[in-house]
Design an enzyme around this catalytic site. Sequence first.
Site, PDB file in Angstrom:
ATOM      1  N   HIS A 263      18.327  59.319  76.807  1.00  0.00           N
ATOM      2  CA  HIS A 263      17.272  58.645  76.035  1.00  0.00           C
ATOM      3  C   HIS A 263      17.447  57.128  76.132  1.00  0.00           C
ATOM      4  O   HIS A 263      16.504  56.399  76.463  1.00  0.00           O
ATOM      5  CB  HIS A 263      17.351  59.106  74.575  1.00  0.00           C
ATOM      6  CG  HIS A 263      16.325  58.482  73.685  1.00  0.00           C
ATOM      7  ND1 HIS A 263      15.133  59.097  73.383  1.00  0.00           N
ATOM      8  CD2 HIS A 263      16.287  57.283  73.057  1.00  0.00           C
ATOM      9  CE1 HIS A 263      14.414  58.295  72.605  1.00  0.00           C
ATOM     10  NE2 HIS A 263      15.104  57.182  72.386  1.00  0.00           N
ATOM     11  N   GLU A 264      18.659  56.670  75.872  1.00  0.00           N
ATOM     12  CA  GLU A 264      18.891  55.215  75.886  1.00  0.00           C
ATOM     13  C   GLU A 264      18.769  54.665  77.309  1.00  0.00           C
ATOM     14  O   GLU A 264      18.354  53.518  77.500  1.00  0.00           O
ATOM     15  CB  GLU A 264      20.252  54.884  75.266  1.00  0.00           C
ATOM     16  CG  GLU A 264      20.421  55.346  73.811  1.00  0.00           C
ATOM     17  CD  GLU A 264      19.298  54.910  72.867  1.00  0.00           C
ATOM     18  OE1 GLU A 264      18.708  53.845  73.099  1.00  0.00           O
ATOM     19  OE2 GLU A 264      19.004  55.658  71.900  1.00  0.00           O
ATOM     20  N   HIS A 267      15.230  53.669  77.838  1.00  0.00           N
ATOM     21  CA  HIS A 267      14.983  52.338  77.283  1.00  0.00           C
ATOM     22  C   HIS A 267      15.607  51.272  78.184  1.00  0.00           C
ATOM     23  O   HIS A 267      15.025  50.220  78.432  1.00  0.00           O
ATOM     24  CB  HIS A 267      15.641  52.209  75.904  1.00  0.00           C
ATOM     25  CG  HIS A 267      14.901  52.877  74.791  1.00  0.00           C
ATOM     26  ND1 HIS A 267      13.609  52.573  74.466  1.00  0.00           N
ATOM     27  CD2 HIS A 267      15.296  53.821  73.886  1.00  0.00           C
ATOM     28  CE1 HIS A 267      13.229  53.303  73.406  1.00  0.00           C
ATOM     29  NE2 HIS A 267      14.241  54.070  73.045  1.00  0.00           N
TER      30      HIS A 267
HETATM   31 ZN    ZN Z   1      14.385  55.430  71.450  1.00  0.00          ZN
END
Ligand code: ZN
Length: 497
Positions: A263-264, A267
């Site tokens: 997830h990170e 980003h």
């Molecule tokens: Zn997030």
Amino acid sequence: MSSDLAYRELAALWRERTLLGSCATLLAWDEETFLPAAGVEARAEQHALLTRLEHERATDPRVGDLLAEAAAALDPDDDIAATNLRLMREDHEQARKVPASLIEELARVTTRAQSSWEHARDAGDPRPYLPVLGRVVELTCAWADCVRDDRSRYEACLDEWEPHLTEAEVVTVLAELRAPLERLVDRVLGAPSPPAATLGPIALDAQRAMSHAVAGWIGFDLAGGRIDEAAHPSTMRIGPGDIRLTTRYAVDRPLAGLLSTLHELGHGLYDQHLPAEHFGTPIGEPSSLALHESQARLVENLIGKSHGFWRFALPRLAALAPSLTTVDVDDVYRQLNRVARSSNRVTADELTYDLHIAIRVELERALVRGDLAVADLPGAWDEAYARSLVRPTSAADGVLQDGHWAAGMFGYFPTYTLGNVMAAQLHAAAGAALGDLDADLAAGDLSRLVGWLRDHVHRHAGRYPARVVVERATGAPPDPAAQLARLTGKYGALYRL
Ligand code: ZN
């Protein structure tokens, strides 16, 4: 770029603000990772000072004059300068509505509240934290009343993360998703569950090595970033060449740690692909947190929970964590996509995830409207979960599981759902343009997909609003239909519905 002097002076002021903001972000990263508990009070003062300095630049009386001068001298063909000026004007007008003392106090109180939240979560007792959270809500409402004009307080909060998003739009998207998702969850849970082996335990060092391996496959440049550990994983962009990710690991839940890292990384990729030449101007910043989240959710779910990715990843991760040699790809795929009514958002499956968001959105709307007292929040949380998913068995896995409200991030939660919606739509468009992405994943080659995202999403940064980015990339504005179609197809096949 405009050669106008006023424009250049504005750009210099804006760059200073960006640098002050990046200093505050570095301090925030330090709080998440290494700050000793006894340093919280001094840190709160540092944040208050930086926030005041930034606010002074945002509200500098010269800015209004410079904006007018720069607009008068604007080259009509310079759409970069025109966009920067528009965004600077919006920002200046909003900043002038808020007293510096309120901004300073919010920075101070949210620093204390985040520390208080962490202690409360570790102790499993919300009581010492609730009065501090109450103060954050009070200050957030005061801030929203300064800037909202004829909008609701919640809409002013939404605007902080997703410019021009309305409360009605949030309510509509969640309503459009809710009933079909609930029906799909019922059907999945009513179907025979395919067998799935339990994974783990995997030692923390091996999990760290797995995270770094995955970062390399995804294309995250570790020479321009870091991966550390924190109670609440996040990605912080200090500046070009310095993107800091945090994740968290548990020995007996290795897949959860890997998904958090993925997830990170989503980003982080976005942040690494932002145009460094525009750093320090409004169009150098991402235009939308929902679009940012879409990149995180795309990497976490559409890559990290796909069969193709695991056909490539499993044998390579097993070389780092030998216990993975006892499972096959189908085991991992079923494990990753198991559906359950749970009380935890971060570890929730794709079908129930937006139901978790809907609960938070209802509660935070009531908090900032003044219809729900913070003292009543733990009870309201448990009741909402009991109605929609399952009653939490502890406060740590209930009202204390997220740190967003302690950080003053009211109105942030809808960006997760909008991010899911945009991720599905962008992934479908990438697939239509590029062909078989599953084969790419199985070959460990993410370059075509990541390149498409860089060209169609990342490089635009703050130049266009999110809905324009999505429309340019996919041919249509954000719409939950792609997400519902994807989930119906994926889970229909997995559970033979
Ligand atoms: Zn997030």
